[in-house]
Design a protein around this motif. Sequence first.
Motif, PDB file in Angstrom:
ATOM      1  N   LEU A 194      -1.512 -12.459  -5.954  1.00  0.00           N
ATOM      2  CA  LEU A 194      -0.430 -12.452  -5.442  1.00  0.00           C
ATOM      3  C   LEU A 194      -0.301 -11.390  -4.186  1.00  0.00           C
ATOM      4  O   LEU A 194      -0.970 -10.823  -4.265  1.00  0.00           O
ATOM      5  N   THR A 195       0.110 -12.318  -3.148  1.00  0.00           N
ATOM      6  CA  THR A 195       0.312 -12.144  -2.015  1.00  0.00           C
ATOM      7  C   THR A 195       1.976 -11.560  -1.264  1.00  0.00           C
ATOM      8  O   THR A 195       2.511 -12.089  -1.577  1.00  0.00           O
ATOM      9  N   TYR A 196       1.602 -10.313   0.094  1.00  0.00           N
ATOM     10  CA  TYR A 196       3.736 -10.546  -0.917  1.00  0.00           C
ATOM     11  C   TYR A 196       3.602 -10.613   1.329  1.00  0.00           C
ATOM     12  O   TYR A 196       3.036  -9.828   1.930  1.00  0.00           O
ATOM     13  N   ASP A 197       5.273 -10.147   1.239  1.00  0.00           N
ATOM     14  CA  ASP A 197       5.698  -9.337   3.252  1.00  0.00           C
ATOM     15  C   ASP A 197       5.823  -8.177   2.410  1.00  0.00           C
ATOM     16  O   ASP A 197       5.578  -6.766   3.297  1.00  0.00           O
ATOM     17  N   LYS A 198       6.903  -8.294   1.628  1.00  0.00           N
ATOM     18  CA  LYS A 198       7.155  -6.730   1.155  1.00  0.00           C
ATOM     19  C   LYS A 198       6.840  -7.013  -0.808  1.00  0.00           C
ATOM     20  O   LYS A 198       7.487  -7.490  -1.095  1.00  0.00           O
ATOM     21  N   LEU A 199       6.638  -5.500  -0.858  1.00  0.00           N
ATOM     22  CA  LEU A 199       5.996  -4.949  -2.448  1.00  0.00           C
ATOM     23  C   LEU A 199       7.763  -4.015  -2.539  1.00  0.00           C
ATOM     24  O   LEU A 199       7.715  -2.895  -2.177  1.00  0.00           O
ATOM     25  N   LEU A 200       8.292  -4.025  -3.716  1.00  0.00           N
ATOM     26  CA  LEU A 200       8.389  -2.813  -4.704  1.00  0.00           C
ATOM     27  C   LEU A 200       8.053  -2.424  -5.791  1.00  0.00           C
ATOM     28  O   LEU A 200       8.340  -3.116  -6.622  1.00  0.00           O
ATOM     29  N   LEU A 201       7.606  -1.345  -6.085  1.00  0.00           N
ATOM     30  CA  LEU A 201       7.065  -0.307  -7.381  1.00  0.00           C
ATOM     31  C   LEU A 201       8.410  -0.127  -7.955  1.00  0.00           C
ATOM     32  O   LEU A 201       9.011   0.956  -7.306  1.00  0.00           O
ATOM     33  N   ALA A 202       8.242  -0.523  -9.267  1.00  0.00           N
ATOM     34  CA  ALA A 202       9.246  -0.269 -10.015  1.00  0.00           C
ATOM     35  C   ALA A 202       9.087   0.011 -11.331  1.00  0.00           C
ATOM     36  O   ALA A 202       9.376  -0.230 -12.808  1.00  0.00           O
ATOM     37  N   THR A 203       7.547   1.107 -11.535  1.00  0.00           N
ATOM     38  CA  THR A 203       6.758   1.054 -12.348  1.00  0.00           C
ATOM     39  C   THR A 203       7.114   1.947 -13.215  1.00  0.00           C
ATOM     40  O   THR A 203       6.812   1.848 -14.387  1.00  0.00           O
TER      41      THR A 203
END
Length: 401
Positions: free
Chosen positions: A95-104
């Motif tokens: 998947l590609t993104y404009d913005k990514l949030l890491l909530a791992t």
Amino acid sequence: MDGIIIVGAGEAGTRAAFALRETGFSGGVTLIGTEPHLPYERPPLSKPLNETVQMKPICGSEALKAAGIEYGQGVSASRLDAEAQSVVLSDGRTLTYDKLLLATGARPRRLTCPGAERALDFRTYADAAEVFSRGEAGKKVAIIGGGLIGMELAAVLRGKGIAVSVIEAAPKPLGRAVPPRFAAKLHARHQDEGVVFHLGQGVAEITDDAVVLANGDAVPADIVVAAIGVQPDVALAEAAGLATGNGILTDGCLRTSDPNIFAAGDCAAVAQPGGGHMRFESWRNARSQAETASRNMAGGNDAFAAIPWFWSDQYDLGLQVAGLPLPGYQSVVRALGEGELEFYLDHGRLVAAAGLGIGNGLAKDIKLAEMLIVAGSNPDPEALADPALNLKALLRSARAA
């Protein structure tokens, strides 16, 4: 636009997905969750209802659908390519993104002694289900770790008539996060309830029926639970070349070293005004960070500025701590019928407060104390100590000033 991908479907990740819609963001939102469940809250795991582990959903499938959030249930992110702005998933998709949030989030710390594989973790719904399904009256449980999770679990198990031993390497339990006054009171309550403590002891080995301590003593145990804390899950970020330390390093707006990637929740180490980075490990702070990150991914530039806060329920006692009580602060104690409050002043300014009482009886007082902290109050210590003086009056004075 490729939209926004959120890796991690815990409190922070799930709340962020819905908060994006509340900001008016209309692009694609994909939420990736490794567990085979709908997103759920972790705090209720240590508080079984009618002998059954609580699965308290954060949201239902219909709510996700109504908000236009694509949920990757039981799927993990195996690789992050920050330059290509893409995520490879465990099911083979990219998947590609404009913005990514890491909530791992965070992972349990692992024991390294011989027999460590015999110890159960207590982090996920599956972990809790296994512990409580195996725990029954007449069993002996050894909990390695005298922090909040270990002590909450000890309280629940004692309520079921199970013999509990707590093994802690430090000289006292609850030493890291809980103010000493209340840590001592909770320790005494556990002892009154029959919990056996082995303090200042490391673990040499875990056998089929005991935990062998560093001094050679054997603590009988049918079940062993490891509750020695957690570590931020930074593996994905680290492999992608993002700056990490005690968490994924972010600026005050929760941006990582890559401007298109944000982090929130237990995995995020947020830059502090006075220097350094801090992780905020609590349910409420995860929600607050999620909302801040969502506004910023949608184009905002808000700084995360919530006051650290956590709570713990043990037996019929409720503990709440707001702010960061440090040993050097001036302490002011207010005795109340249902418990005690302790306030912490730094050169006269109120910077933290804690309370221990029956149930949720002190929640309103802690909330008022938080508001006093936000107001930058410099209250009279004698007024803080006087239970006859309502904290609302102090708050009115602080706001007027």
